[in-house]
Write an enzyme that holds these catalytic residues in place. Structure first.
Site, short mmCIF file in Angstrom:
data_model
loop_
_atom_site.label_atom_id
_atom_site.label_comp_id
_atom_site.label_asym_id
_atom_site.label_seq_id
_atom_site.Cartn_x
_atom_site.Cartn_y
_atom_site.Cartn_z
N ARG A 1 0.82 -1.23 0.00
CA ARG A 1 0.00 0.00 0.00
C ARG A 1 0.85 1.27 0.00
O ARG A 1 0.46 2.28 0.60
CB ARG A 1 -0.94 0.02 1.21
CG ARG A 1 -2.01 -1.04 1.19
CD ARG A 1 -3.13 -0.64 0.24
NE ARG A 1 -4.26 -1.52 0.40
CZ ARG A 1 -5.37 -1.17 1.05
NH1 ARG A 1 -5.50 0.01 1.58
NH2 ARG A 1 -6.36 -2.02 1.13
N ARG B 1 -2.95 6.96 1.01
CA ARG B 1 -3.40 8.20 1.65
C ARG B 1 -2.41 8.88 2.57
O ARG B 1 -2.64 10.01 2.98
CB ARG B 1 -4.70 7.93 2.42
CG ARG B 1 -5.89 7.81 1.51
CD ARG B 1 -7.07 7.28 2.27
NE ARG B 1 -6.73 5.98 2.81
CZ ARG B 1 -7.59 5.19 3.44
NH1 ARG B 1 -8.82 5.60 3.63
NH2 ARG B 1 -7.21 4.01 3.89
N ARG C 1 -6.50 12.65 -5.10
CA ARG C 1 -7.80 12.13 -4.64
C ARG C 1 -8.78 13.26 -4.32
O ARG C 1 -10.01 13.07 -4.43
CB ARG C 1 -7.61 11.23 -3.42
CG ARG C 1 -7.19 9.82 -3.77
CD ARG C 1 -8.34 8.97 -4.31
NE ARG C 1 -9.19 8.49 -3.22
CZ ARG C 1 -10.45 8.85 -3.03
NH1 ARG C 1 -11.02 9.71 -3.84
NH2 ARG C 1 -11.14 8.36 -2.02
N ASP D 1 -7.13 -1.66 -7.45
CA ASP D 1 -7.67 -2.29 -6.24
C ASP D 1 -8.09 -3.71 -6.56
O ASP D 1 -8.48 -4.01 -7.69
CB ASP D 1 -8.87 -1.51 -5.69
CG ASP D 1 -9.21 -1.98 -4.28
OD1 ASP D 1 -8.53 -1.52 -3.34
OD2 ASP D 1 -10.08 -2.85 -4.12
N TYR E 1 -14.93 -10.95 -0.15
CA TYR E 1 -15.57 -9.64 -0.33
C TYR E 1 -16.90 -9.76 -1.07
O TYR E 1 -17.86 -9.06 -0.76
CB TYR E 1 -14.64 -8.66 -1.04
CG TYR E 1 -13.62 -8.06 -0.11
CD1 TYR E 1 -13.96 -7.00 0.73
CD2 TYR E 1 -12.32 -8.55 -0.04
CE1 TYR E 1 -13.04 -6.46 1.61
CE2 TYR E 1 -11.39 -8.02 0.85
CZ TYR E 1 -11.76 -6.97 1.67
OH TYR E 1 -10.85 -6.44 2.54
O1 CP3 Z 1 0.17 1.06 -3.18
C1 CP3 Z 1 -0.43 -0.01 -3.39
O2 CP3 Z 1 -0.23 -1.01 -2.66
C2 CP3 Z 1 -1.28 -0.16 -4.63
C3 CP3 Z 1 -2.66 -0.01 -4.50
C4 CP3 Z 1 -3.57 -0.95 -3.70
C5 CP3 Z 1 -4.81 -0.50 -3.21
N1 CP3 Z 1 -5.48 -1.56 -2.71
C6 CP3 Z 1 -5.30 0.89 -3.29
C7 CP3 Z 1 -6.33 1.35 -2.34
C8 CP3 Z 1 -3.47 -2.31 -3.41
C9 CP3 Z 1 -2.32 -3.28 -3.65
C10 CP3 Z 1 -4.70 -2.68 -2.79
C11 CP3 Z 1 -5.02 -4.06 -2.38
C12 CP3 Z 1 -6.21 -4.30 -1.58
N2 CP3 Z 1 -7.42 -3.67 -1.66
C13 CP3 Z 1 -6.31 -5.33 -0.62
C14 CP3 Z 1 -5.25 -6.35 -0.29
C15 CP3 Z 1 -4.15 -5.84 0.52
C16 CP3 Z 1 -4.47 -5.49 1.93
O3 CP3 Z 1 -4.24 -4.34 2.29
O4 CP3 Z 1 -4.91 -6.37 2.66
C17 CP3 Z 1 -7.60 -5.25 -0.07
C18 CP3 Z 1 -8.14 -6.16 1.02
C19 CP3 Z 1 -8.29 -4.21 -0.75
C20 CP3 Z 1 -9.72 -3.81 -0.57
C21 CP3 Z 1 -9.82 -2.42 -0.11
N3 CP3 Z 1 -9.63 -1.30 -0.89
C22 CP3 Z 1 -10.17 -1.99 1.19
C23 CP3 Z 1 -10.46 -2.90 2.36
C24 CP3 Z 1 -10.16 -0.59 1.16
C25 CP3 Z 1 -10.56 0.32 2.28
C26 CP3 Z 1 -9.57 0.36 3.35
C27 CP3 Z 1 -8.62 1.46 3.13
O5 CP3 Z 1 -7.41 1.25 3.29
O6 CP3 Z 1 -9.12 2.56 2.86
C28 CP3 Z 1 -9.78 -0.18 -0.15
C29 CP3 Z 1 -9.59 1.19 -0.64
C30 CP3 Z 1 -8.23 1.51 -1.17
N4 CP3 Z 1 -7.50 0.73 -2.04
C31 CP3 Z 1 -7.49 2.70 -0.91
C32 CP3 Z 1 -6.31 2.61 -1.63
C33 CP3 Z 1 -5.20 3.62 -1.71
C34 CP3 Z 1 -7.97 3.87 -0.07
C35 CP3 Z 1 -8.94 4.63 -0.89
C36 CP3 Z 1 -8.90 6.11 -0.66
O7 CP3 Z 1 -8.15 6.82 -1.35
O8 CP3 Z 1 -9.65 6.58 0.19
#
Ligand code: CP3
Length: 351
Positions: free
Chosen positions: A27, A31, A40, A76, A152
């Protein structure tokens, strides 16, 4: 085939001896970074995922700021849910939401073959990253692993304990297996497109795999991840499998996916993991992401303590044990990367 020399990250992933350990952060494009926040502020999340220029820009921010050894494509894991007919929203708070989750065997029939047009932007982002970065920086593509994607689909969003998914698996094993199979077969072309666009490695996120009891982990979680990896074919890039949170006692099973590397959470002892599976697979991880909320001196010492557990001669892939927290000061992420890149592995013992 002779191309440019492989990056440090890919050499380590292949198990070749390296002069220092490569580092990136799960990640890492998110943010906690001001550039990401600025993008964003004017771009909804899904629009960002589907705009290759913007997605490449936010993927590059941690490379430019911290000098990490790999960029992960900004996307994502739930984009593939949408491509399979299960619409996903990303509201401002509370994580992703699926309006009509998969709750019955009849619902499984709604999950169709993926519409590649709905995820085409991800491969386009990979291609831009590959063009923008020098050969010594790797580009990582990714997807969910089948179980975590299906968790999910069934829950409809994030969950503390994924009880609906577990109950579905017990109550409707055939429908559950059918759902997992559809997910696995959808993920193969999605990952192949990222590989064809230039991804040097692929990570499969099975973040919630260990919510299933060990026997079901071996019955469904591992074989379905293995089906994806096998489906990628012989010419695939190396794969990193993240068996998720709480998988410390399942590393042998996770290694049976056929992935080149396992990504470990911070609850796993790195030294014991090397003793158990370290000759079969490479290992990635696994600093507790909350260490990055402490001061840079503490971060540096924690990195050294972690890397002291890597046996001499093994090419470790330095990372966090889960995604970086949005509360992390960027200077602390910089301290983590600096400490990882300054660490010099001991030479391998004489054979
Ligand atoms: O930098 C990176 O790693 C690349 C981008 C990336 C995102 N999601 C962007 C994202 C990656 C590799 C993921 C994977 C992901 N997404 C996983 C597996 C990895 C892990 O962390 O367990 C999962 C379970 C998700 C599903 C997901 N997407 C959730 C549960 C959430 C909300 C929680 C959160 O952190 O906000 C997201 C949203 C998300 N995906 C964000 C980002 C940067 C935040 C969105 C925002 O900008 O508000």
């Amino acid at each position: 085939m002779s191309g440019p020399p492989a990056s440090l990250f890919v050499r380590a992933l292949r198990g070749e001896p390296v002069e220092r350990y490569p580092v990136w952060m799960m990640r890492q494009a998110g943010r906690y970074l001001p550039g990401y926040q600025a993008v964003r502020a004017r771009t909804p999340f899904l629009d960002l995922c589907r705009s290759p220029d913007l997605a490449a820009e936010v993927s590059l921010e941690p490379v430019e700021r911290f000098g990490v050894d790999a960029a992960i494509v900004f996307a994502d894991i739930l984009l593939t849910a949408d491509a399979m007919g299960v619409a996903v929203e990303f509201p401002a708070t509370g994580g992703p939401r699926i309006g009509r989750p998969i709750r019955t065997p009849a619902d499984v029939r709604r999950v169709h073959e993926p519409d590649a047009r709905r995820t085409a932007a991800v491969a386009a982002t990979v291609a831009r990253l590959r063009r923008a970065l020098p050969a010594d920086r790797a580009v990582i593509g990714f997807s969910a692993a089948p179980f975590t994607l299906c968790a999910y689909l069934i829950e409809g969003g994030s969950s503390r304990d994924f009880w609906r998914t577990r109950a579905f698996a017990y109550q409707h094993p055939d429908a559950f297996e059918e759902l997992l199979g559809r997910a696995a077969d959808a993920l193969v072309p999605y990952l192949r497109e990222q590989a064809a666009a230039g991804a040097n490695a692929l990570q499969l996120f099975d973040t919630w795999g260990a919510v299933l009891e060990p026997a079901l982990f071996e019955r469904w979680v591992v074989p379905m991840a293995a089906r994806v990896i096998e489906g990628l074919g012989a010419d695939r890039p190396p794969v990193i499998y993240f068996p998720g949170l709480g998988a410390a006692d399942r590393l042998e099973a996770a290694a049976a996916t056929g992935a080149e590397a396992l990504s470990l959470d911070w609850q796993t002892s790195l030294g014991r993991a090397y003793a158990r599976v370290g000759t079969r697979v490479r290992l990635q991880g696994n600093l507790d992401p909350t260490v990055l909320l402490a001061d840079p001196g503490t971060i540096g010492r924690a990195v050294e303590r972690m890397l002291a557990e890597v046996p001499p001669g093994r090419p470790h892939l330095v990372n966090l044990g889960h995604g970086i927290l949005k509360e992390t000061p960027p200077e602390h992420a910089a301290a983590f990367v600096r400490a990882a890149q300054a660490f010099r592995p001991a030479a391998s013992p004489c054979p």
